[in-house]
Motif scaffolding. Structure first.
Motif, PDB file in Angstrom:
ATOM      1  N   SER A 139     122.106  41.895  98.286  1.00 62.42           N
ATOM      2  CA  SER A 139     120.813  42.529  98.059  1.00 62.42           C
ATOM      3  C   SER A 139     119.681  41.506  98.075  1.00 62.42           C
ATOM      4  O   SER A 139     118.609  41.755  98.645  1.00 62.42           O
ATOM      5  N   LYS A 140     119.896  40.350  97.462  1.00 63.07           N
ATOM      6  CA  LYS A 140     118.847  39.328  97.453  1.00 63.07           C
ATOM      7  C   LYS A 140     118.502  38.902  98.876  1.00 63.07           C
ATOM      8  O   LYS A 140     117.321  38.794  99.232  1.00 63.07           O
ATOM      9  N   ALA A 141     119.513  38.654  99.703  1.00 65.32           N
ATOM     10  CA  ALA A 141     119.262  38.211 101.077  1.00 65.32           C
ATOM     11  C   ALA A 141     118.510  39.274 101.880  1.00 65.32           C
ATOM     12  O   ALA A 141     117.521  38.977 102.566  1.00 65.32           O
ATOM     13  N   ALA A 142     118.951  40.523 101.771  1.00 66.73           N
ATOM     14  CA  ALA A 142     118.310  41.600 102.529  1.00 66.73           C
ATOM     15  C   ALA A 142     116.892  41.857 102.039  1.00 66.73           C
ATOM     16  O   ALA A 142     115.976  42.115 102.837  1.00 66.73           O
ATOM     17  N   THR A 143     116.693  41.785 100.726  1.00 68.58           N
ATOM     18  CA  THR A 143     115.367  42.036 100.155  1.00 68.58           C
ATOM     19  C   THR A 143     114.351  41.023 100.660  1.00 68.58           C
ATOM     20  O   THR A 143     113.234  41.387 101.072  1.00 68.58           O
ATOM     21  N   MET A 144     114.718  39.739 100.663  1.00 69.18           N
ATOM     22  CA  MET A 144     113.795  38.715 101.144  1.00 69.18           C
ATOM     23  C   MET A 144     113.471  38.908 102.620  1.00 69.18           C
ATOM     24  O   MET A 144     112.313  38.815 103.045  1.00 69.18           O
ATOM     25  N   ALA A 145     114.507  39.190 103.416  1.00 64.15           N
ATOM     26  CA  ALA A 145     114.278  39.377 104.853  1.00 64.15           C
ATOM     27  C   ALA A 145     113.400  40.597 105.117  1.00 64.15           C
ATOM     28  O   ALA A 145     112.485  40.557 105.949  1.00 64.15           O
ATOM     29  N   PHE A 146     113.662  41.688 104.407  1.00 62.99           N
ATOM     30  CA  PHE A 146     112.887  42.916 104.616  1.00 62.99           C
ATOM     31  C   PHE A 146     111.428  42.720 104.213  1.00 62.99           C
ATOM     32  O   PHE A 146     110.512  43.116 104.950  1.00 62.99           O
ATOM     33  N   LEU A 147     111.195  42.129 103.048  1.00 63.01           N
ATOM     34  CA  LEU A 147     109.823  41.984 102.561  1.00 63.01           C
ATOM     35  C   LEU A 147     108.993  41.072 103.469  1.00 63.01           C
ATOM     36  O   LEU A 147     107.786  41.273 103.620  1.00 63.01           O
TER      37      LEU A 147
ATOM     38  N   ALA B  82     133.371  28.001 103.462  1.00 63.14           N
ATOM     39  CA  ALA B  82     132.771  27.206 102.389  1.00 63.14           C
ATOM     40  C   ALA B  82     133.408  27.497 101.039  1.00 63.14           C
ATOM     41  O   ALA B  82     133.320  26.694 100.108  1.00 63.14           O
ATOM     42  N   GLY B  83     134.024  28.673 100.897  1.00 60.95           N
ATOM     43  CA  GLY B  83     134.688  29.025  99.641  1.00 60.95           C
ATOM     44  C   GLY B  83     133.748  29.501  98.555  1.00 60.95           C
ATOM     45  O   GLY B  83     134.115  29.504  97.374  1.00 60.95           O
ATOM     46  N   THR B  84     132.543  29.932  98.924  1.00 57.53           N
ATOM     47  CA  THR B  84     131.589  30.433  97.940  1.00 57.53           C
ATOM     48  C   THR B  84     130.605  31.385  98.613  1.00 57.53           C
ATOM     49  O   THR B  84     130.405  31.321  99.835  1.00 57.53           O
ATOM     50  N   GLU B  85     130.003  32.263  97.812  1.00 54.87           N
ATOM     51  CA  GLU B  85     128.870  33.025  98.321  1.00 54.87           C
ATOM     52  C   GLU B  85     127.703  32.062  98.500  1.00 54.87           C
ATOM     53  O   GLU B  85     127.604  31.053  97.809  1.00 54.87           O
ATOM     54  N   TYR B  86     126.815  32.373  99.419  1.00 56.67           N
ATOM     55  CA  TYR B  86     125.656  31.508  99.618  1.00 56.67           C
ATOM     56  C   TYR B  86     124.552  32.268 100.345  1.00 56.67           C
ATOM     57  O   TYR B  86     124.785  33.297 100.979  1.00 56.67           O
ATOM     58  N   ILE B  87     123.327  31.743 100.223  1.00 55.86           N
ATOM     59  CA  ILE B  87     122.194  32.188 101.028  1.00 55.86           C
ATOM     60  C   ILE B  87     121.486  30.937 101.530  1.00 55.86           C
ATOM     61  O   ILE B  87     121.107  30.069 100.720  1.00 55.86           O
ATOM     62  N   PHE B  88     121.308  30.811 102.830  1.00 59.76           N
ATOM     63  CA  PHE B  88     120.564  29.703 103.418  1.00 59.76           C
ATOM     64  C   PHE B  88     119.116  30.152 103.645  1.00 59.76           C
ATOM     65  O   PHE B  88     118.876  31.199 104.256  1.00 59.76           O
TER      66      PHE B  88
ATOM     67  N   VAL C 106     115.467  30.554 114.422  1.00 62.02           N
ATOM     68  CA  VAL C 106     115.666  31.995 114.563  1.00 62.02           C
ATOM     69  C   VAL C 106     116.142  32.583 113.248  1.00 62.02           C
ATOM     70  O   VAL C 106     117.108  32.098 112.665  1.00 62.02           O
ATOM     71  N   LEU C 107     115.453  33.595 112.739  1.00 66.04           N
ATOM     72  CA  LEU C 107     115.882  34.271 111.511  1.00 66.04           C
ATOM     73  C   LEU C 107     117.062  35.166 111.852  1.00 66.04           C
ATOM     74  O   LEU C 107     116.930  36.120 112.601  1.00 66.04           O
ATOM     75  N   ARG C 108     118.203  34.844 111.336  1.00 63.78           N
ATOM     76  CA  ARG C 108     119.377  35.680 111.607  1.00 63.78           C
ATOM     77  C   ARG C 108     120.401  35.456 110.517  1.00 63.78           C
ATOM     78  O   ARG C 108     120.394  34.436 109.836  1.00 63.78           O
ATOM     79  N   ARG C 109     121.288  36.392 110.403  1.00 57.25           N
ATOM     80  CA  ARG C 109     122.400  36.241 109.478  1.00 57.25           C
ATOM     81  C   ARG C 109     123.537  35.516 110.181  1.00 57.25           C
ATOM     82  O   ARG C 109     123.719  35.648 111.382  1.00 57.25           O
TER      83      ARG C 109
ATOM     84  N   VAL D 209     115.108  33.714 105.383  1.00 56.33           N
ATOM     85  CA  VAL D 209     116.568  33.643 105.285  1.00 56.33           C
ATOM     86  C   VAL D 209     117.141  33.253 106.643  1.00 56.33           C
ATOM     87  O   VAL D 209     116.889  33.913 107.644  1.00 56.33           O
ATOM     88  N   TYR D 210     117.941  32.172 106.640  1.00 51.91           N
ATOM     89  CA  TYR D 210     118.591  31.736 107.880  1.00 51.91           C
ATOM     90  C   TYR D 210     119.994  32.327 108.021  1.00 51.91           C
ATOM     91  O   TYR D 210     120.457  32.593 109.131  1.00 51.91           O
ATOM     92  N   GLY D 211     120.675  32.501 106.916  1.00 51.40           N
ATOM     93  CA  GLY D 211     122.035  33.027 106.944  1.00 51.40           C
ATOM     94  C   GLY D 211     122.527  33.252 105.532  1.00 51.40           C
ATOM     95  O   GLY D 211     121.960  32.718 104.582  1.00 51.40           O
ATOM     96  N   TYR D 212     123.601  34.018 105.376  1.00 51.09           N
ATOM     97  CA  TYR D 212     124.138  34.268 104.044  1.00 51.09           C
ATOM     98  C   TYR D 212     125.543  34.809 104.137  1.00 51.09           C
ATOM     99  O   TYR D 212     125.981  35.290 105.195  1.00 51.09           O
TER     100      TYR D 212
END
Length: 573
Positions: free
Chosen positions: A128-136, A157-163, A3-6, A146-149
């Motif tokens: 912005s990167k996560a939203a841009t990929m999901a939108f396009l 986790a102690g860091t930014e990330y995009i799955f 499932v594509l979700r944040r 994108v699975y999550g971010y």
């Protein structure tokens, strides 16, 4: 089914032309008793090194995170148990982030993209990167799923990330490019032109960058929701130059921009504000350019005056055709390394995905009109594109190999432009209009952060003033800015000296086999250090001889391969 979700933010505590490598390194295994410290390869930048200021550059790219918690969050994003995670290994390191491969016990793989500390602005770049990929993807563009971010590091986790989904089963175009038949090259050019046409046909109500509306509301950022899908909104421009140093804390407008004029003026207005509050006389930060300025400190007041001239000119940079001023979106850095390809059963080479969506901007069409890197140069006339140079196969002089490479790229230019003309006529109109290049370069120069290097913007304004008729072909209004002959001549001479110095810098980098940002592959680092040492020694001898002969003698006072800090001061001096 995945499932594509944040990853729900409420479940987490609340609180930007390197080559990549495809080889995995030792990482973390769920079944082992490895400690966090034994997973340091996941945290360190190991793909290569920097010949200049290595310690600073590597420190910016070191990101320590909780491996077990990242694994748990990754499993959660695809509705799996953390117990299913078999291993976590580093796959590659790019300009902005490192890719971690998370493998499940049944063989399923996914990717975690961890941005570096120097990837600014931290929150907005990731969001912005996560939203841009999901939108396009909703518009049929093959961006990674994108699975999550998490755009904030204050999580388990102690860091930014995009799955994202793992696309490593596809080949990078760069790995195949020089072995392709012309039919494959034409096919890739056609597919890229079609993808860009589809992308650039999506309408937007404002300019800036794309985000999930929730992420902008969470930090109180101004935004304009998309009429057809209110989950997404246009928000602040994530261009790093707008967020460097004290700029990040300034209360200024970075978008969304209501129209083309606001887009042109916004970055320049912000830099005037920055210089007024924080600017001070200084030598150029880029040490190589100090020679061009004869080691004289540059006064920010002069740059404010130049930006004020740009502000007067900016409304005239907007094309009269409203279609060229409408907002659209386009990948900022398409090149062979960011295109993944696969072959279908009939042998057709297909674009499987386009990756690296950091800093994707929503701007007027004429400000997104540039040739993708590697697909040609819009300055090469068509007559040269298809002409074979003399002695093409036989020349053996030092520049022969480079000329052969240039010639081999020309048909790519031709094929790409042919496909753009067919599938994206609006972009083609901009690419064939030489005045668009002037508008585009002025916009970038006016929004560039102050580095005590005022000439690029001033020379651009002089070019605009002297090319006024081509900029405003059907407009009898006079140019709103003027330069007297003395100022023009002084600026042009400084510019020409700067071009010469930068040419010498390019030769220096070529001899050391390093990139323009002084990056070098790990296996070549020691040899590059030795070559740099020898070149500096020879340049010093040439300078002491004082006869103006030899290579690089004028660079020795501010040797560009010495370690220096962010203000251009030599470290240890």
């Amino acid at each position: 089914m995945l499932v594509l979700r944040r990853v729900p933010w409420r479940s987490l505590p609340l609180h930007s032309p390197h080559p990549s490598t495809r080889s995995s390194v030792r990482g973390w295994r769920a079944s082992s008793s490895s400690s966090q410290s034994e997973s340091s390869d996941l945290f360190e930048f190991t793909n290569g090194n920097y010949l200049v200021s290595s310690a600073l550059r590597l420190a910016e790219r070191k990101v320590v995170f909780n491996v077990a918690e990242l694994s748990r969050l990754a499993a959660q994003s695809v509705n799996r148990s953390p117990d299913e995670v078999a291993s976590v290994t580093k796959n590659c390191e790019t300009v902005y982030d490192r890719t971690i491969i998370i493998t499940m016990r049944d063989g399923f793989k996914m990717e975690a993209h961890i941005p570096y500390h120097c990837t600014l602005p931290r929150y907005f770049a990731t969001a912005s990167k996560a939203a841009t990929m999901a939108f396009l993807r909703t518009h049929g563009i093959p961006a990674p799923q994108v699975y999550g971010y998490a755009p904030d590091a204050n999580n388990a986790a102690g860091t930014e990330y995009i799955f994202t989904e793992s696309l490593r089963h596809n080949e990078r175009l760069v790995d195949q490019w020089f072995y392709l038949e012309e039919a494959d090259i034409i096919s890739v050019a056609r597919q890229l032109a079609q993808l860009e046409s589809k992308m650039m046909s999506i309408p937007f109500p404002a300019g800036g960058a794309l985000y999930y509306t929730d992420d902008l509301e969470r930090v109180g950022a101004p935004h304009v929701p998309l009429p057809e899908d209110a989950r997404f909104a246009v928000g602040p421009d994530s261009r790093p130059a707008l967020w460097l140093g004290e700029r990040a804390g300034m209360d200024v407008h970075r978008g969304p921009y209501k129209d083309a004029e606001a887009t042109l003026l916004g970055p320049a207005e912000n830099e005037i504000t920055y210089l007024t509050q924080f600017g001070r006389p200084q030598l150029p930060v880029e040490r190589i350019k100090r020679v061009a300025y004869k080691h004289v400190e540059q006064n920010p007041a002069e740059h404010i005056e130049t930006l004020t001239r740009y502000r007067l000119l900016a409304p005239s940079l907007i094309p009269k055709d409203p279609d060229l001023a409408r907002f659209c979106i386009r990948h900022r850095n398409v090149h062979f390394d960011n295109i993944l390809v696969s072959r279908s059963s009939d042998g057709t080479l297909n674009i499987a995905a386009v990756i690296d969506w950091y800093y994707t901007a929503i701007r007027p069409v004429f400000l997104l009109s540039y040739m993708p890197y590697g697909f040609g140069d819009w300055t090469v006339p068509l007559s040269q594109v298809m002409s074979t140079p003399s002695n093409f196969d036989k020349s053996t002089d030092p520049g022969a190999e480079e000329r052969r490479g240039d010639y081999q790229r020309r048909p790519v230019n031709h094929h790409y432009l042919e496909e753009v003309e067919k599938h994206n006529p609006l972009l083609y109109r901009c690419l064939e209009d030489s005045s668009v290049k002037i508008r585009h370069q002025l916009f970038w120069a006016a929004g560039k952060e102050w580095q005590a290097d005022p000439i690029p913007l001033k020379i651009g304004l002089i070019e605009a003033a002297t090319s006024w008729k081509s900029l405003r072909a059907d407009d009898r209004a006079p140019c709103p800015i003027r330069f007297d002959m003395e100022e023009m001549c002084k600026t042009i001479l400084q510019y020409q000296h700067g071009v010469k110095v930068m040419s010498e810098m390019s030769q220096l980098q070529l001899m050391c086999n390093i990139s323009t940002n002084n990056y070098v592959d790990k296996c070549d680092f020691e040899a590059a250090v030795e070559r740099g040492r020898i070149l500096k020694q020879n340049a010093l001898l040439d300078a002491l001889r004082g006869d103006g002969q030899g290579m690089f003698p004028e660079l020795i006072k501010d040797w560009p391969l010495d370690d220096f800090d962010e203000e251009g001061k030599v470290i240890g001096s």
